[in-house]
Design a protein around this motif. Structure first.
Motif, PDB file in Angstrom:
ATOM      1  N   ILE A 106      42.562 -91.090 -24.707  1.00 49.10           N
ATOM      2  CA  ILE A 106      43.323 -90.219 -25.599  1.00 49.10           C
ATOM      3  C   ILE A 106      43.730 -91.016 -26.834  1.00 49.10           C
ATOM      4  O   ILE A 106      44.200 -92.147 -26.739  1.00 49.10           O
ATOM      5  N   GLU A 107      43.568 -90.394 -28.005  1.00 44.65           N
ATOM      6  CA  GLU A 107      43.875 -91.053 -29.275  1.00 44.65           C
ATOM      7  C   GLU A 107      45.099 -90.466 -29.968  1.00 44.65           C
ATOM      8  O   GLU A 107      45.684 -91.111 -30.842  1.00 44.65           O
ATOM      9  N   ARG A 108      45.453 -89.238 -29.608  1.00 40.64           N
ATOM     10  CA  ARG A 108      46.546 -88.568 -30.315  1.00 40.64           C
ATOM     11  C   ARG A 108      47.248 -87.598 -29.375  1.00 40.64           C
ATOM     12  O   ARG A 108      46.606 -86.965 -28.534  1.00 40.64           O
ATOM     13  N   ILE A 109      48.572 -87.480 -29.558  1.00 41.70           N
ATOM     14  CA  ILE A 109      49.385 -86.528 -28.791  1.00 41.70           C
ATOM     15  C   ILE A 109      50.173 -85.673 -29.776  1.00 41.70           C
ATOM     16  O   ILE A 109      50.874 -86.202 -30.644  1.00 41.70           O
ATOM     17  N   ILE A 110      50.051 -84.356 -29.609  1.00 41.15           N
ATOM     18  CA  ILE A 110      50.805 -83.404 -30.438  1.00 41.15           C
ATOM     19  C   ILE A 110      51.575 -82.507 -29.478  1.00 41.15           C
ATOM     20  O   ILE A 110      50.988 -81.966 -28.540  1.00 41.15           O
ATOM     21  N   THR A 111      52.872 -82.328 -29.688  1.00 40.42           N
ATOM     22  CA  THR A 111      53.637 -81.482 -28.781  1.00 40.42           C
ATOM     23  C   THR A 111      54.595 -80.552 -29.496  1.00 40.42           C
ATOM     24  O   THR A 111      54.984 -80.785 -30.643  1.00 40.42           O
ATOM     25  N   SER A 112      54.973 -79.542 -28.759  1.00 41.48           N
ATOM     26  CA  SER A 112      56.086 -78.691 -29.154  1.00 41.48           C
ATOM     27  C   SER A 112      57.312 -79.589 -29.299  1.00 41.48           C
ATOM     28  O   SER A 112      57.437 -80.585 -28.574  1.00 41.48           O
ATOM     29  N   PRO A 113      58.244 -79.238 -30.181  1.00 39.36           N
ATOM     30  CA  PRO A 113      59.462 -80.047 -30.306  1.00 39.36           C
ATOM     31  C   PRO A 113      60.473 -79.796 -29.185  1.00 39.36           C
ATOM     32  O   PRO A 113      61.524 -80.435 -29.150  1.00 39.36           O
ATOM     33  N   TYR A 114      60.181 -78.894 -28.250  1.00 37.22           N
ATOM     34  CA  TYR A 114      61.097 -78.609 -27.149  1.00 37.22           C
ATOM     35  C   TYR A 114      61.136 -79.795 -26.189  1.00 37.22           C
ATOM     36  O   TYR A 114      60.104 -80.412 -25.895  1.00 37.22           O
ATOM     37  N   LYS A 115      62.311 -80.079 -25.665  1.00 40.25           N
ATOM     38  CA  LYS A 115      62.524 -81.233 -24.789  1.00 40.25           C
ATOM     39  C   LYS A 115      61.565 -81.239 -23.600  1.00 40.25           C
ATOM     40  O   LYS A 115      60.998 -82.278 -23.250  1.00 40.25           O
ATOM     41  N   ARG A 116      61.351 -80.083 -22.965  1.00 42.13           N
ATOM     42  CA  ARG A 116      60.505 -80.038 -21.775  1.00 42.13           C
ATOM     43  C   ARG A 116      59.053 -80.399 -22.082  1.00 42.13           C
ATOM     44  O   ARG A 116      58.358 -80.960 -21.251  1.00 42.13           O
TER      45      ARG A 116
ATOM     46  N   THR B  45      53.507 -86.717 -31.893  1.00 41.83           N
ATOM     47  CA  THR B  45      53.729 -85.921 -33.096  1.00 41.83           C
ATOM     48  C   THR B  45      54.284 -84.572 -32.678  1.00 41.83           C
ATOM     49  O   THR B  45      53.674 -83.876 -31.863  1.00 41.83           O
ATOM     50  N   HIS B  46      55.441 -84.201 -33.226  1.00 42.89           N
ATOM     51  CA  HIS B  46      56.034 -82.890 -32.938  1.00 42.89           C
ATOM     52  C   HIS B  46      55.516 -81.884 -33.956  1.00 42.89           C
ATOM     53  O   HIS B  46      55.442 -82.187 -35.146  1.00 42.89           O
ATOM     54  N   ASP B  47      55.143 -80.713 -33.476  1.00 35.82           N
ATOM     55  CA  ASP B  47      54.639 -79.663 -34.364  1.00 35.82           C
ATOM     56  C   ASP B  47      55.341 -78.361 -33.995  1.00 35.82           C
ATOM     57  O   ASP B  47      55.149 -77.840 -32.892  1.00 35.82           O
ATOM     58  N   ASN B  48      56.129 -77.827 -34.922  1.00 37.80           N
ATOM     59  CA  ASN B  48      56.887 -76.602 -34.677  1.00 37.80           C
ATOM     60  C   ASN B  48      56.001 -75.409 -34.346  1.00 37.80           C
ATOM     61  O   ASN B  48      56.452 -74.459 -33.709  1.00 37.80           O
ATOM     62  N   ARG B  49      54.749 -75.450 -34.757  1.00 44.38           N
ATOM     63  CA  ARG B  49      53.841 -74.336 -34.460  1.00 44.38           C
ATOM     64  C   ARG B  49      53.532 -74.238 -32.972  1.00 44.38           C
ATOM     65  O   ARG B  49      53.023 -73.218 -32.518  1.00 44.38           O
ATOM     66  N   LEU B  50      53.852 -75.279 -32.216  1.00 42.90           N
ATOM     67  CA  LEU B  50      53.631 -75.267 -30.768  1.00 42.90           C
ATOM     68  C   LEU B  50      54.872 -74.832 -29.998  1.00 42.90           C
ATOM     69  O   LEU B  50      54.873 -74.819 -28.769  1.00 42.90           O
TER      70      LEU B  50
ATOM     71  N   HIS C 218      39.753 -87.381 -28.914  1.00 45.27           N
ATOM     72  CA  HIS C 218      40.386 -87.029 -27.645  1.00 45.27           C
ATOM     73  C   HIS C 218      41.878 -86.833 -27.900  1.00 45.27           C
ATOM     74  O   HIS C 218      42.605 -87.808 -28.140  1.00 45.27           O
ATOM     75  N   ILE C 219      42.310 -85.596 -27.830  1.00 47.48           N
ATOM     76  CA  ILE C 219      43.667 -85.218 -28.236  1.00 47.48           C
ATOM     77  C   ILE C 219      44.336 -84.432 -27.123  1.00 47.48           C
ATOM     78  O   ILE C 219      43.715 -83.573 -26.494  1.00 47.48           O
ATOM     79  N   VAL C 220      45.623 -84.701 -26.917  1.00 45.49           N
ATOM     80  CA  VAL C 220      46.442 -83.922 -25.997  1.00 45.49           C
ATOM     81  C   VAL C 220      47.395 -83.071 -26.835  1.00 45.49           C
ATOM     82  O   VAL C 220      48.063 -83.590 -27.738  1.00 45.49           O
ATOM     83  N   ILE C 221      47.454 -81.788 -26.520  1.00 46.72           N
ATOM     84  CA  ILE C 221      48.399 -80.856 -27.140  1.00 46.72           C
ATOM     85  C   ILE C 221      49.266 -80.290 -26.023  1.00 46.72           C
ATOM     86  O   ILE C 221      48.742 -79.754 -25.051  1.00 46.72           O
TER      87      ILE C 221
END
Length: 180
Positions: A41-51, A68-73, A128-131
């Motif tokens: 995995i090279e990158r992680i993008i997540t919702s800004p929610y704690k869970r 990386t936090h992304d509000n769109r998630l 290779h990205i995790v969302i």
């Protein structure tokens, strides 16, 4: 070939933005870390929610990757009103993608948000990205990929859940690769 792993967060104590993971959810987060350990995995993008953040934090720490936090998630808002029959109303939004309740977003609007993130990931430099996101948003992404994905399929999603997305001839395909 680019691989995008879309994760529904681990078990949490509620739906609020700051809802923590349960004890079981913390164990699941460690299992996710083990699952991703050898996938480059090279990158992680997540919702800004704690869970969502806490679901991938052990892996991010172990792999020394920034999150990386992304509000769109963020979780989709069905309505800003307390809907006693929210379950039935949510079901209706799978049948009518434009249906919207007071202060909420339609399925189409929510779908557009997560599609933007996924399309940017496919166009980016990482392979290779995790969302990490939420069940309703994930289900709308899967509905985009396969129009027959519906409310009953949403109900069968687990916490956590992982789907592998690939872009084959400009068509996004998915395969469920983990369910809790």
């Amino acid at each position: 070939m680019k691989k995008i792993y879309v994760v529904r967060h681990c078990e949490a104590e509620g739906q609020q933005i700051d809802a923590p993971l349960t004890e079981k959810g913390h164990k699941q987060a460690l299992e996710l870390s083990d699952f991703f350990a050898n996938l480059k995995i090279e990158r992680i993008i997540t919702s800004p929610y704690k869970r969502a953040i806490d679901s991938i934090q052990p892996f991010a720490h172990d792999s020394q990757l920034e999150i990386t936090h992304d509000n769109r998630l963020s979780e989709r808002v069905l309505s800003n009103q307390n809907l006693e029959d929210w379950f039935e109303k949510l079901q209706l939004t799978f049948q009518d993608m434009e249906l919207k309740f007071e202060g909420g977003k339609s399925s189409r609007e929510a779908m557009t948000r997560i599609l933007q993130v996924v399309e940017e990931a496919f166009q980016g430099e990482n392979n290779h990205i995790v969302i990490v996101t939420h069940g309703n948003l994930l289900s709308l992404l899967l509905k985009h990929c396969h129009e027959n994905f519906g409310f009953d399929d949403w109900q069968r999603l687990s916490n956590p859940d992982i789907f592998l997305l690939e872009n084959i001839n400009n068509t996004i395909t998915y395969k469920r690769i983990w369910e809790s």
